[in-house]
Design a protein around this motif. Structure first.
Motif, short mmCIF file in Angstrom:
data_model
loop_
_atom_site.label_atom_id
_atom_site.label_comp_id
_atom_site.label_asym_id
_atom_site.label_seq_id
_atom_site.Cartn_x
_atom_site.Cartn_y
_atom_site.Cartn_z
N PRO A 101 -17.91 -90.90 -24.73
CA PRO A 101 -18.71 -89.76 -25.22
C PRO A 101 -19.74 -90.13 -26.27
O PRO A 101 -20.59 -89.30 -26.61
CB PRO A 101 -17.64 -88.82 -25.79
N ARG A 102 -19.70 -91.35 -26.77
CA ARG A 102 -20.66 -91.78 -27.79
C ARG A 102 -21.93 -92.39 -27.19
O ARG A 102 -22.94 -92.50 -27.89
CB ARG A 102 -19.99 -92.76 -28.75
N ALA A 130 -17.09 -101.59 -17.93
CA ALA A 130 -16.68 -101.01 -16.66
C ALA A 130 -15.64 -99.92 -16.87
O ALA A 130 -15.62 -98.91 -16.16
CB ALA A 130 -16.14 -102.09 -15.73
N PHE A 131 -14.76 -100.10 -17.86
CA PHE A 131 -13.76 -99.07 -18.15
C PHE A 131 -14.43 -97.82 -18.71
O PHE A 131 -14.02 -96.69 -18.40
CB PHE A 131 -12.72 -99.61 -19.14
N THR A 132 -15.46 -98.01 -19.52
CA THR A 132 -16.21 -96.86 -20.02
C THR A 132 -16.88 -96.12 -18.88
O THR A 132 -16.84 -94.88 -18.81
CB THR A 132 -17.26 -97.31 -21.05
N GLY A 179 -16.99 -86.71 -15.27
CA GLY A 179 -18.03 -85.97 -14.55
C GLY A 179 -17.50 -85.30 -13.31
O GLY A 179 -17.83 -84.13 -13.02
N ASP A 180 -16.67 -86.01 -12.55
CA ASP A 180 -16.10 -85.42 -11.34
C ASP A 180 -15.15 -84.28 -11.67
O ASP A 180 -15.17 -83.23 -11.00
CB ASP A 180 -15.37 -86.50 -10.53
N LEU A 181 -14.32 -84.45 -12.68
CA LEU A 181 -13.39 -83.38 -13.05
C LEU A 181 -14.13 -82.14 -13.52
O LEU A 181 -13.76 -81.01 -13.17
CB LEU A 181 -12.44 -83.86 -14.14
N ALA A 182 -15.19 -82.33 -14.29
CA ALA A 182 -15.96 -81.20 -14.78
C ALA A 182 -16.61 -80.42 -13.63
O ALA A 182 -16.75 -79.20 -13.68
CB ALA A 182 -17.02 -81.66 -15.78
N LEU A 193 -17.36 -82.70 -20.27
CA LEU A 193 -16.12 -82.45 -21.00
C LEU A 193 -15.97 -83.53 -22.07
O LEU A 193 -16.30 -84.68 -21.83
CB LEU A 193 -14.91 -82.49 -20.06
N ALA A 194 -15.48 -83.15 -23.21
CA ALA A 194 -15.30 -84.11 -24.31
C ALA A 194 -13.87 -84.64 -24.30
O ALA A 194 -12.93 -83.89 -24.58
CB ALA A 194 -15.59 -83.43 -25.65
N PRO A 195 -13.67 -85.93 -24.00
CA PRO A 195 -12.31 -86.48 -24.03
C PRO A 195 -11.75 -86.47 -25.45
O PRO A 195 -12.45 -86.81 -26.41
CB PRO A 195 -12.48 -87.92 -23.53
#
Length: 392
Positions: free
Chosen positions: A30-31, A343-345, A353-356, A37-39
């Motif tokens: 998120p940075r 890659a993890f980020t 993005g998909d969940l949102a 959505l904000a984790p």
């Protein structure tokens, strides 16, 4: 799903090597990226109270809990991130999905095809309720790999004729490297084949857009006993030479395959390649050109266009750090390379993005099952002396 004020509350199970990598991604995404959505890193779970509390503080989690089931009871947690050995994946993921939590599960999906099938069934049932699951084949999110996928989709290399895929490491080449759960078949499912071979199986299928239709393989264990571990680190530890443990997985895997488009494929996975630290090598030869990638130089993709003038033709060295490249615009100026952790980020960015959007994230549990079936076929082939095992 549980979100509060546009937040996605995350609970993570496990906090060692993969837990640290996933934690960094949840903190960083998120940075650098604008997420719908904000984790929120709500809680990390483990079995050892002192260790999990220390991990929570170090890795940036709001709190620590003892026992992963505690995460499922919480309304402020909407996603469970599973970073545990393979023998626990099915139990945790299925329980989380049934509790209405999205799931991110590390690879390989399970320790057997049967376990993976039960996970897929649970994921499909959950998806009908708007709850989704994804398996963490993270190397898909390396920008150079994502660019390779785009070039194949655009037809730039034509029909796929050859796939060469290797994953070479040396972290247990020394016989005195101590035992770890990755060398125990009950916990890991398999050795080099499942731990690192699963990655190149997924990458070969992902980049080409094709599936393996059959395999013929060999497995080998070079060191059958190792010192037990006195203290553990990430992928290494301190040996206790007074106690020996039995290695019950493969140290190396080699197999041939045929792709669904008719091309031939070769795969190699070993943790006994001295000097190779994390060499994920993928070369694809097509009817119009070729692509080549090596993770030890992960910001580069090499592309050969067979239509170029013969006098000047050659592999084109593409530095995949431009704003036009996958994920590139969110990071540094062009030419400033990315690393393993990015890659993890990117995985978090795509998942959130998909969940949102209410979309099924990829790779799905069904994609993980496809890889699991290849792993199983290679093992069955090796058990039978290397004979051909069909996947269709």
């Amino acid at each position: 799903m549980s979100t509060v004020d546009n937040e996605l509350g995350v609970g993570m199970v496990g906090y060692a090597f993969m837990g640290a990598a996933h934690s960094q991604a949840w903190r960083t995404a998120p940075r650098f990226f604008d997420l719908a959505l904000a984790p929120r890193m709500r809680a990390v779970a483990g079995r050892d109270e002192a260790a999990v509390r220390a991990a929570a503080g170090k890795l940036g989690w709001d709190e620590a809990v003892v026992g992963w089931r505690e995460l499922l009871k919480r309304d402020d947690i909407g996603l469970i991130d599973v970073c545990t050995p393979g023998d626990t994946h099915a139990e945790i993921a299925i329980a989380a999905l049934e509790a209405g939590k999205h799931v991110l599960c590390e690879k390989p999906l399970a320790n057997s095809v049967a376990e993976a099938e039960t996970m897929v069934a649970a994921a499909e049932a959950a998806a009908e309720r708007g709850v989704h699951a994804m398996v963490g084949f993270t190397y898909r999110r390396v920008p150079a790999i994502a660019l390779a996928r785009q070039l194949v989709e655009q037809g730039r290399i034509g029909q796929v004729r050859h796939v060469r895929a290797q994953y070479l490491q040396d972290w247990i080449a020394d016989p005195q490297t101590p035992m770890s759960w990755r060398l125990d078949k009950q916990k890991a499912g398999s050795g080099a084949l499942g731990d690192i071979g699963a990655h190149v199986i997924d990458l070969a299928q992902y980049v080409t857009g094709e599936l393996l239709t059959g395999v013929s393989g060999l497995l080998e264990t070079f060191v059958h006993e190792r010192p037990e571990s006195a203290a553990s680190g990430s992928l290494s530890g301190v040996a206790d030479t007074s106690r020996m443990g039995k290695v019950t997985v493969d140290d190396a895997a080699i197999f041939l395959g045929r792709m669904s488009g008719g091309g031939l494929a070769t795969f190699e996975a070993t943790r006994f390649a001295w000097g190779r630290k994390n060499a994920i090598r993928l070369e694809i030869n097509g009817s119009k050109g070729s692509l080549a990638f090596d993770f030890e130089d992960m910001n580069l993709l090499h592309f050969f266009d067979a239509s170029d003038d013969a006098a000047t033709a050659g592999f084109r060295r593409i530095v995949v750090t431009e704003p036009e490249h996958p994920y590139g615009g969110a990071w540094w100026p062009p030419g400033h390379g990315l690393g393993y952790e990015h890659a993890f980020t990117h995985q978090v960015v795509d998942l959130v993005g998909d969940l949102a959007a209410g979309r099924q994230p990829t790779p799905s549990f069904s994609d993980g099952l496809v890889v699991q079936r290849v792993l199983d076929a290679v093992e069955r082939s090796a058990d039978g002396g290397g004979g051909w095992v069909s996947l269709v």
